[in-house]
Each structure stands twice: as structure tokens, then as C-alpha cells.
Scaffold this active site. Structure first.
Site, short mmCIF file in Angstrom:
data_model
loop_
_atom_site.label_atom_id
_atom_site.label_comp_id
_atom_site.label_asym_id
_atom_site.label_seq_id
_atom_site.Cartn_x
_atom_site.Cartn_y
_atom_site.Cartn_z
N ARG A 29 0.97 -1.16 0.17
CA ARG A 29 0.03 0.17 -0.14
C ARG A 29 0.79 1.30 -0.02
O ARG A 29 1.85 1.32 0.73
CB ARG A 29 -0.89 0.02 1.29
CG ARG A 29 -1.86 -1.13 1.08
CD ARG A 29 -3.03 -0.85 2.11
NE ARG A 29 -4.04 -2.06 1.91
CZ ARG A 29 -4.89 -2.45 0.85
NH1 ARG A 29 -4.96 -1.81 0.10
NH2 ARG A 29 -5.31 -3.90 0.99
N HIS A 100 7.33 1.40 -10.72
CA HIS A 100 6.21 0.79 -10.01
C HIS A 100 4.70 1.50 -10.64
O HIS A 100 5.01 2.23 -11.35
CB HIS A 100 6.28 1.56 -8.64
CG HIS A 100 6.38 2.88 -8.59
ND1 HIS A 100 7.41 3.65 -8.57
CD2 HIS A 100 5.52 4.12 -8.69
CE1 HIS A 100 7.40 5.10 -8.62
NE2 HIS A 100 6.28 5.31 -8.35
P1 DGP Z 1 5.83 8.30 -7.93
O1 DGP Z 1 5.49 9.51 -7.64
O2 DGP Z 1 5.01 7.83 -9.13
O3 DGP Z 1 7.23 8.02 -7.79
O4 DGP Z 1 5.23 7.51 -6.64
C1 DGP Z 1 6.05 7.24 -5.56
C2 DGP Z 1 4.76 6.97 -4.43
O5 DGP Z 1 5.61 6.12 -3.56
C3 DGP Z 1 4.31 7.80 -3.76
O6 DGP Z 1 2.89 7.97 -3.84
C4 DGP Z 1 4.53 7.72 -2.37
C5 DGP Z 1 5.05 6.48 -2.39
N1 DGP Z 1 6.16 6.18 -1.19
C6 DGP Z 1 7.35 6.73 -1.13
N2 DGP Z 1 7.85 6.50 -0.02
C7 DGP Z 1 7.23 5.45 0.28
C8 DGP Z 1 7.53 4.44 1.42
O7 DGP Z 1 8.58 4.34 2.26
N3 DGP Z 1 6.41 3.45 1.56
C9 DGP Z 1 5.41 3.22 0.91
N4 DGP Z 1 4.59 2.31 1.02
N5 DGP Z 1 5.07 4.06 -0.10
C10 DGP Z 1 5.97 5.05 -0.27
#
Ligand code: DGP
Length: 114
Positions: A29, A100
């Protein structure tokens, strides 16, 4: 990659709310959800972005979409709809440079991207 936050999540070095795992991919998530369902589906091997994918990665990338379809079904989104997003490059909003797929659903979304 040692300094990649998603590699650390995949390795279990950073906790996450994991919803799926297999030999090729992991899903967890999003820490900052933009919708009631907001799951990130990532390849276990590090690729910075779509820009780094090669022809040999096509089955892997297709696999991410198959996982998204299954997770969307589990979340009850098959009929209501869901959005799959792959931000590629800082100019497109990519902030984590480990490829991702965002799976978003559970709320009404406008046609146009923000
Ligand atoms: P993007 O902007 O497309 O690179 O999306 C990166 C996403 O990753 C953003 O929606 C927040 C998420 N994210 C960043 N750091 C973490 C983390 O440590 N854990 C989780 N679960 N999500 C994270």
C-alpha cells in the site's frame, strides 16, 4: 540498489503494508494514498523507470499488470473501475526511481490527468 527505498521494502529492511509477493514482483500500500485503494506494484529487480526496461523485461512488465488486475478484483474494483499509472521521469511526477505501477480505485476519478 542500496539507496533505493523500494529495494529496501522488497528486501524487508523497511516495513510496508504488503498485499502481494511472488518471485518477480511485490505489491504494497502507498504510504500516502490518493484513493481508498492505492497499491504500488513493483518488480523485485531494480529498474529505475520504464526508460530502463529492455525487450527481455516485457513479460515482467506484463506480469505487473496481471497482478494489478487480480488485486483490483480482490478490492472489488473490477466493475467500478480503477486507474493504473506509471509515472516516468521527474517531469511526469516520478519521485521514487524504482519502476512502479500505481493501482488506484474506490473513488470517482476525472477523465483528465492532473
Ligand atoms: P511516484 O510519484 O510515481 O514516484 O510515486 C511514488 C509513491 O511512493 C508515492 O505515491 C508515495 C510512495 N512512497 C514513497 N515512499 C514510500 C514508502 O516508504 N513506503 C510506501 N509504502 N510508499 C512510499
Amino acid at each position: 540498489m542500496t539507496d533505493c527505498i523500494f529495494c529496501k521494502i522488497i528486501a524487508g529492511e523497511i516495513p510496508s503494508s504488503q498485499v502481494y509477493r511472488d518471485e518477480q514482483a511485490t505489491a504494497f500500500r502507498d504510504i500516502n494514498p490518493a484513493a481508498p485503494t492505492h497499491i504500488l506494484i513493483v518488480p523485485n529487480k531494480h529498474l529505475d523507470s520504464v526508460n530502463q526496461m529492455e525487450a527481455a523485461d516485457e513479460p515482467l512488465i506484463g506480469h505487473l499488470f496481471s497482478i494489478a488486475k487480480s488485486l483490483a478484483a480482490e478490492a472489488g474494483l473490477t466493475e467500478s473501475g480503477y486507474r493504473l499509472i506509471v509515472n516516468t521521469g521527474a517531469g511526469a511526477g516520478q519521485t521514487v526511481f524504482h519502476l512502479h505501477l500505481h493501482l488506484l480505485g474506490g473513488k470517482s476519478m476525472n477523465h483528465l490527468l492532473g
